[in-house]
Write a protein that holds these residues in place. Structure first.
Motif, PDB file in Angstrom:
ATOM      1  N   VAL A 148       0.829  -1.205   0.000  1.00  0.00           N
ATOM      2  CA  VAL A 148       0.000   0.000   0.000  1.00  0.00           C
ATOM      3  C   VAL A 148       0.866   1.258   0.000  1.00  0.00           C
ATOM      4  O   VAL A 148       1.677   1.465   0.898  1.00  0.00           O
ATOM      5  CB  VAL A 148      -0.944   0.026   1.231  1.00  0.00           C
ATOM      6  N   GLY A 149       0.704   2.097  -0.997  1.00  0.00           N
ATOM      7  CA  GLY A 149       1.373   3.393  -1.019  1.00  0.00           C
ATOM      8  C   GLY A 149       0.490   4.412  -0.320  1.00  0.00           C
ATOM      9  O   GLY A 149      -0.733   4.366  -0.461  1.00  0.00           O
ATOM     10  N   ILE A 150       1.098   5.292   0.486  1.00  0.00           N
ATOM     11  CA  ILE A 150       0.304   6.327   1.158  1.00  0.00           C
ATOM     12  C   ILE A 150       0.869   7.692   0.785  1.00  0.00           C
ATOM     13  O   ILE A 150       2.084   7.896   0.806  1.00  0.00           O
ATOM     14  CB  ILE A 150       0.338   6.188   2.702  1.00  0.00           C
ATOM     15  N   VAL A 151      -0.028   8.621   0.459  1.00  0.00           N
ATOM     16  CA  VAL A 151       0.395  10.002   0.265  1.00  0.00           C
ATOM     17  C   VAL A 151      -0.533  10.871   1.111  1.00  0.00           C
ATOM     18  O   VAL A 151      -1.746  10.714   1.075  1.00  0.00           O
ATOM     19  CB  VAL A 151       0.397  10.408  -1.219  1.00  0.00           C
ATOM     20  N   ALA A 152       0.090  11.752   1.920  1.00  0.00           N
ATOM     21  CA  ALA A 152      -0.684  12.471   2.930  1.00  0.00           C
ATOM     22  C   ALA A 152      -0.237  13.919   3.037  1.00  0.00           C
ATOM     23  O   ALA A 152       0.914  14.253   2.797  1.00  0.00           O
ATOM     24  CB  ALA A 152      -0.528  11.794   4.285  1.00  0.00           C
ATOM     25  N   ARG A 153      -1.187  14.766   3.436  1.00  0.00           N
ATOM     26  CA  ARG A 153      -0.822  16.147   3.731  1.00  0.00           C
ATOM     27  C   ARG A 153      -0.414  16.272   5.196  1.00  0.00           C
ATOM     28  O   ARG A 153       0.278  17.207   5.558  1.00  0.00           O
ATOM     29  CB  ARG A 153      -2.031  17.066   3.490  1.00  0.00           C
ATOM     30  N   SER A 154      -0.892  15.361   6.038  1.00  0.00           N
ATOM     31  CA  SER A 154      -0.723  15.547   7.466  1.00  0.00           C
ATOM     32  C   SER A 154       0.023  14.380   8.099  1.00  0.00           C
ATOM     33  O   SER A 154      -0.194  13.224   7.727  1.00  0.00           O
ATOM     34  CB  SER A 154      -2.101  15.697   8.100  1.00  0.00           C
ATOM     35  N   GLY A 155       0.898  14.678   9.051  1.00  0.00           N
ATOM     36  CA  GLY A 155       1.723  13.673   9.694  1.00  0.00           C
ATOM     37  C   GLY A 155       0.955  12.710  10.564  1.00  0.00           C
ATOM     38  O   GLY A 155       0.730  11.545  10.197  1.00  0.00           O
TER      39      GLY A 155
ATOM     40  N   ASP B 243     -19.422  22.404  22.773  1.00  0.00           N
ATOM     41  CA  ASP B 243     -19.200  22.273  24.207  1.00  0.00           C
ATOM     42  C   ASP B 243     -18.242  21.137  24.581  1.00  0.00           C
ATOM     43  O   ASP B 243     -18.080  20.830  25.757  1.00  0.00           O
ATOM     44  CB  ASP B 243     -20.543  22.112  24.935  1.00  0.00           C
ATOM     45  N   ILE B 244     -17.612  20.508  23.586  1.00  0.00           N
ATOM     46  CA  ILE B 244     -16.602  19.487  23.888  1.00  0.00           C
ATOM     47  C   ILE B 244     -15.227  20.051  23.507  1.00  0.00           C
ATOM     48  O   ILE B 244     -14.949  20.287  22.326  1.00  0.00           O
ATOM     49  CB  ILE B 244     -16.865  18.179  23.120  1.00  0.00           C
ATOM     50  N   ALA B 245     -14.394  20.287  24.517  1.00  0.00           N
ATOM     51  CA  ALA B 245     -13.061  20.833  24.248  1.00  0.00           C
ATOM     52  C   ALA B 245     -12.149  19.706  23.766  1.00  0.00           C
ATOM     53  O   ALA B 245     -12.269  18.567  24.227  1.00  0.00           O
ATOM     54  CB  ALA B 245     -12.492  21.481  25.494  1.00  0.00           C
ATOM     55  N   VAL B 246     -11.243  20.040  22.856  1.00  0.00           N
ATOM     56  CA  VAL B 246     -10.411  19.009  22.228  1.00  0.00           C
ATOM     57  C   VAL B 246      -8.955  19.451  22.172  1.00  0.00           C
ATOM     58  O   VAL B 246      -8.665  20.598  21.843  1.00  0.00           O
ATOM     59  CB  VAL B 246     -10.886  18.735  20.776  1.00  0.00           C
ATOM     60  N   MET B 247      -8.044  18.534  22.513  1.00  0.00           N
ATOM     61  CA  MET B 247      -6.640  18.744  22.179  1.00  0.00           C
ATOM     62  C   MET B 247      -6.127  17.479  21.513  1.00  0.00           C
ATOM     63  O   MET B 247      -6.336  16.374  22.001  1.00  0.00           O
ATOM     64  CB  MET B 247      -5.802  19.045  23.418  1.00  0.00           C
ATOM     65  N   ALA B 248      -5.460  17.642  20.372  1.00  0.00           N
ATOM     66  CA  ALA B 248      -4.820  16.509  19.707  1.00  0.00           C
ATOM     67  C   ALA B 248      -3.465  16.983  19.214  1.00  0.00           C
ATOM     68  O   ALA B 248      -3.127  18.154  19.383  1.00  0.00           O
ATOM     69  CB  ALA B 248      -5.689  16.003  18.556  1.00  0.00           C
ATOM     70  N   ASN B 249      -2.676  16.072  18.655  1.00  0.00           N
ATOM     71  CA  ASN B 249      -1.358  16.492  18.181  1.00  0.00           C
ATOM     72  C   ASN B 249      -1.230  16.296  16.684  1.00  0.00           C
ATOM     73  O   ASN B 249      -1.269  15.191  16.181  1.00  0.00           O
ATOM     74  CB  ASN B 249      -0.240  15.774  18.945  1.00  0.00           C
ATOM     75  N   GLY B 250      -1.090  17.418  15.978  1.00  0.00           N
ATOM     76  CA  GLY B 250      -1.044  17.396  14.520  1.00  0.00           C
ATOM     77  C   GLY B 250      -2.337  17.975  13.974  1.00  0.00           C
ATOM     78  O   GLY B 250      -3.416  17.679  14.486  1.00  0.00           O
ATOM     79  N   ALA B 251      -2.199  18.815  12.936  1.00  0.00           N
ATOM     80  CA  ALA B 251      -3.369  19.516  12.408  1.00  0.00           C
ATOM     81  C   ALA B 251      -4.383  18.531  11.825  1.00  0.00           C
ATOM     82  O   ALA B 251      -5.582  18.631  12.063  1.00  0.00           O
ATOM     83  CB  ALA B 251      -2.936  20.516  11.341  1.00  0.00           C
ATOM     84  N   GLY B 252      -3.901  17.555  11.071  1.00  0.00           N
ATOM     85  CA  GLY B 252      -4.804  16.620  10.402  1.00  0.00           C
ATOM     86  C   GLY B 252      -5.605  15.796  11.388  1.00  0.00           C
ATOM     87  O   GLY B 252      -6.820  15.663  11.277  1.00  0.00           O
ATOM     88  N   ILE B 253      -4.901  15.252  12.386  1.00  0.00           N
ATOM     89  CA  ILE B 253      -5.604  14.384  13.335  1.00  0.00           C
ATOM     90  C   ILE B 253      -6.523  15.212  14.232  1.00  0.00           C
ATOM     91  O   ILE B 253      -7.576  14.737  14.658  1.00  0.00           O
ATOM     92  CB  ILE B 253      -4.602  13.540  14.163  1.00  0.00           C
TER      93      ILE B 253
END
Lengths: 292, 371
Positions: A148-155, B243-253
């Protein structure tokens, strides 16, 4: 096979004496990457983890035949570092550094284009061909070699998906992070073209997000691909006009919306997952159909 | 960073782009003085970072300094699209024969600057049909050469002294864009008034990442107070209305986490990207900000790469000790140093989830229960 990087890639780490550069050089070495040299102006002659440090990239090329670079230097110096890597004739230049001014990025891309260099990033987690080599900051344990190749904008979102795939027994050929900035080098279409040609890759996962038109352009290309593509997109709930972490992740003037991207990708023949954890099943289904 | 119109015009003026005579004023008396200096009928323009000022009544006209003072009194201290009006630009009111549009922006797809122009200025450029736009990509290595400006002007169907002025202004606008590390430099409208061509409005958005090269520019702060506070910690934050506060690491996730909460029927209160490799203290400060917004529940979603799970757990413990976390807290923790992180939380009586799916479902359930 795999694309962009493999066990033969000879890597120079620019900014190897810095905190980030040293840490990730160690991780790359542990993964099996052939880190042949480091470069930090003013630190030539030193060693980091047994890797010799030079003043210039040119010297690293002359002495060690380096052909790719991973750049960790701070943003104000990153343009210079990228120009140096391109000028030294490196084939693949991966710019990990974040917060690079967009005008600097545009100049680097123009220079890279004129020299035929492949630029990955900036603001990317890098490139990994599992079991072979990695140039980047992605965690070592989550990947497995496979089709499977993956290409992503986000880490991190791609880590999540790669880990899900590995957990489901679906390894990866190459995983490419394009970077979250508005102006980046390698785009979805460039990576898709290479994955389509790569013998090891049998299916592709595209991890996108709101903002820009990269996913829409990818969708056009996917129409002509023989390999199945599964997509997951982040930002369905994002309000317009707000920059969601990445400089490029913003719905502006009605463009770059989640709906437009899903529509384009679906029309292009991609299977679009509703949740990240649905990706492995969709890949398996696609591979099953491709084999049958 | 977006500059106010009067600041953008100061920049434009430095680069030789004609702008109407006038200056900024912060009181009705000062506005009257500014109008007297202009010595002609004036426009009084609210200095806020919002579009559509004219339609919303934020731009007034006055024939005399006394009238200018009255209009200024009516505007100052009020709000326009939620932005407080505390400064006005008082400048010459132009006689308008024609309105044009000139803009330079960054085209991410082409990876180069893009010039956009039109003879249909004075309206929202997004509403102008594509066929009435004249566009041109610019090689950042060579910049926008004078011949390219003349080409654009010809394609716009302009000629004579007006055409020559527009070409000259376009070249200067590119210079501003380039010299000031702009993401957008825009004149809308560029007014043709008799034989004069003048920038009646000005927008200049400077790339935040390049701020260190432009220390002479005044800082214009955007966003809510909360957004600024978290930005000062060095993390990325956007206020939302749930009303649900969120913290994650990385913009995408982080975006994906908000999407999943919404898909499960919850309403996210914010976007907070703790980034890759944030250490204990900034994370603790960010979680304290989340607690201070009094959400119904908090979700922490971490896939640790460079971010270490034990750092995240320690940050949460610190917040508990310093300010307490009175609302339900759901933590999803996997990746680097996961076992240590999970153990730290277990000692605090918090059971960490491994799956993003279950954690999101749980936090939505808790937020609903708290309602």
């Amino acid at each position: 096979m795999a694309i962009l990087v493999d066990e033969k890639t000879r890597v120079v780490v620019q900014g190897i004496t810095g905190h980030q550069g040293a840490f990730h050089a160690r991780q790359m070495l542990d993964y099996g990457t052939r880190v042949v040299a480091g470069v930090t102006p003013g630190k030539g002659g030193e060693e980091v983890h047994g890797v010799p440090v030079y003043e210039t990239v040119e010297e690293a090329v002359e002495k060690h035949g380096a052909n790719a670079s991973a750049i960790f230097v701070p943003a104000p110096f990153a343009r210079d570092a990228a120009f140096e890597a391109i000028d030294a004739g490196l084939r693949v230049v991966v710019i990990i550094t974040e917060h690079i001014p967009v005008h600097d990025a545009m100049q680097v891309m123009a220079f890279g284009r004129s020299r035929g260099a492949t630029i990955v990033g900036p603001n990317t987690f890098g490139v990994i061909s599992p079991g072979k080599s990695k140039l980047g900051i992605m965690p070592n344990p989550i990947y497995r070699p496979g089709p499977v190749g993956i290409v992503a904008r986000s880490g991190t979102l791609s880590y999540e998906i790669a880990a899900n795939l590995s957990g489901a027994g679906l390894g990866q050929s190459t995983v490419v992070g394009m970077g979250g900035d508005r102006v980046v080098g390698l785009g979805f279409v460039d990576v898709l073209k290479q994955l389509e040609r790569d013998e090891e890759t049998r299916a592709v996962v595209l991890v996108g997000e709101i903002g820009g038109t990269a996913e829409e352009e990818a969708a056009e290309f996917i129409k002509g691909m023989t390999k199945p593509v599964v997509a997951y997109l982040a930002g369905k709930s994002a309000p317009p006009g707000k920059r969601m972490g990445h400089a490029g992740a913003i719905i502006e003037r009605g463009r770059g919306t989640f709906e437009s991207k899903v529509k384009a990708l679906t029309a292009g023949g991609a299977r679009v997952a509703g949740f990240p954890w649905e990706v492995p099943d969709l890949v398996r289904e696609a591979l099953g159909q491709a084999a049958g | 960073m977006k500059l106010y119109e009067y600041l953008a015009k100061e920049e434009f003026r430095k680069f030789g782009i004609p702008v109407p005579p006038g200056r900024v004023a912060a009181s009705p008396e000062d506005a009257a003085a500014a109008a007297r200096e202009v010595g002609r009928p004036v426009a009084i323009k609210s200095q806020v970072l919002a579009g559509g000022r004219g339609k919303a009544g934020g731009i007034r006209f006055a024939d005399t300094p006394e009238a200018a003072e009255a209009e200024a009194r009516a505007l100052l201290g009020t709000e326009l699209h939620g932005h407080a009006i505390d400064r006005l630009l008082v400048e010459e009111k132009l006689r308008i024969d024609r309105e044009l549009y000139l803009g330079v922006t960054v085209d991410g797809a082409a990876r180069t600057p893009l010039v956009i122009t039109s003879v249909r200025g004075g309206v929202n450029i997004e509403e102008v049909p594509e066929k009435e736009l004249v566009k041109r990509h610019v090689d950042p290595t060579w910049g926008l050469q004078p011949y390219a400006c003349r080409q654009v002007v010809r394609r716009l169907g302009l000629g004579g002294p007006v055409g020559r002025q527009v070409a000259d202004i376009l070249g200067r606008l590119y210079q501003v864009f380039r010299s000031r590390d702009a993401e957008l430099a825009e004149i809308n409208p560029l007014v043709v008034s008799g034989d004069r061509v003048i920038a009646a409005d000005a927008r200049l958005n400077v790339d935040d990442e390049a701020a260190y090269r432009h220390k002479d520019l005044p800082r214009v702060e955007e966003g809510t107070e909360l957004e600024r506070r978290v930005r000062e910690i060095g993390l990325s934050y956007v206020e939302l209305d749930g009303d649900i506060a969120v913290m994650a690491n990385g913009a995408g996730i982080t975006m994906a986490t908000l999407d999943i909460i919404q898909a499960y029927g919850g309403r996210p209160a914010n976007f907070l990207d703790a980034g890759g490799g944030a250490s204990v203290e900034p994370m603790a400060q960010a979680v304290e900000v989340l607690v201070s917004t009094r959400p119904k529940a908090i979700l922490i979603n971490i896939f640790g790469g460079i971010t270490r799970c034990d750092d995240v757990a320690n940050a949460l413990v610190q917040v508990r000790q310093r300010v307490g976390i009175p609302m339900p807290l759901v933590v999803r923790l996997v990746g680097t140093n996961e076992a240590q992180g999970v153990e730290i939380l277990r000692r605090e009586g918090i059971t960490a989830y491994r799956s993003m799916d279950e954690a999101a479902a749980r936090v939505v359930e808790l937020a609903k229960g708290a309602a």
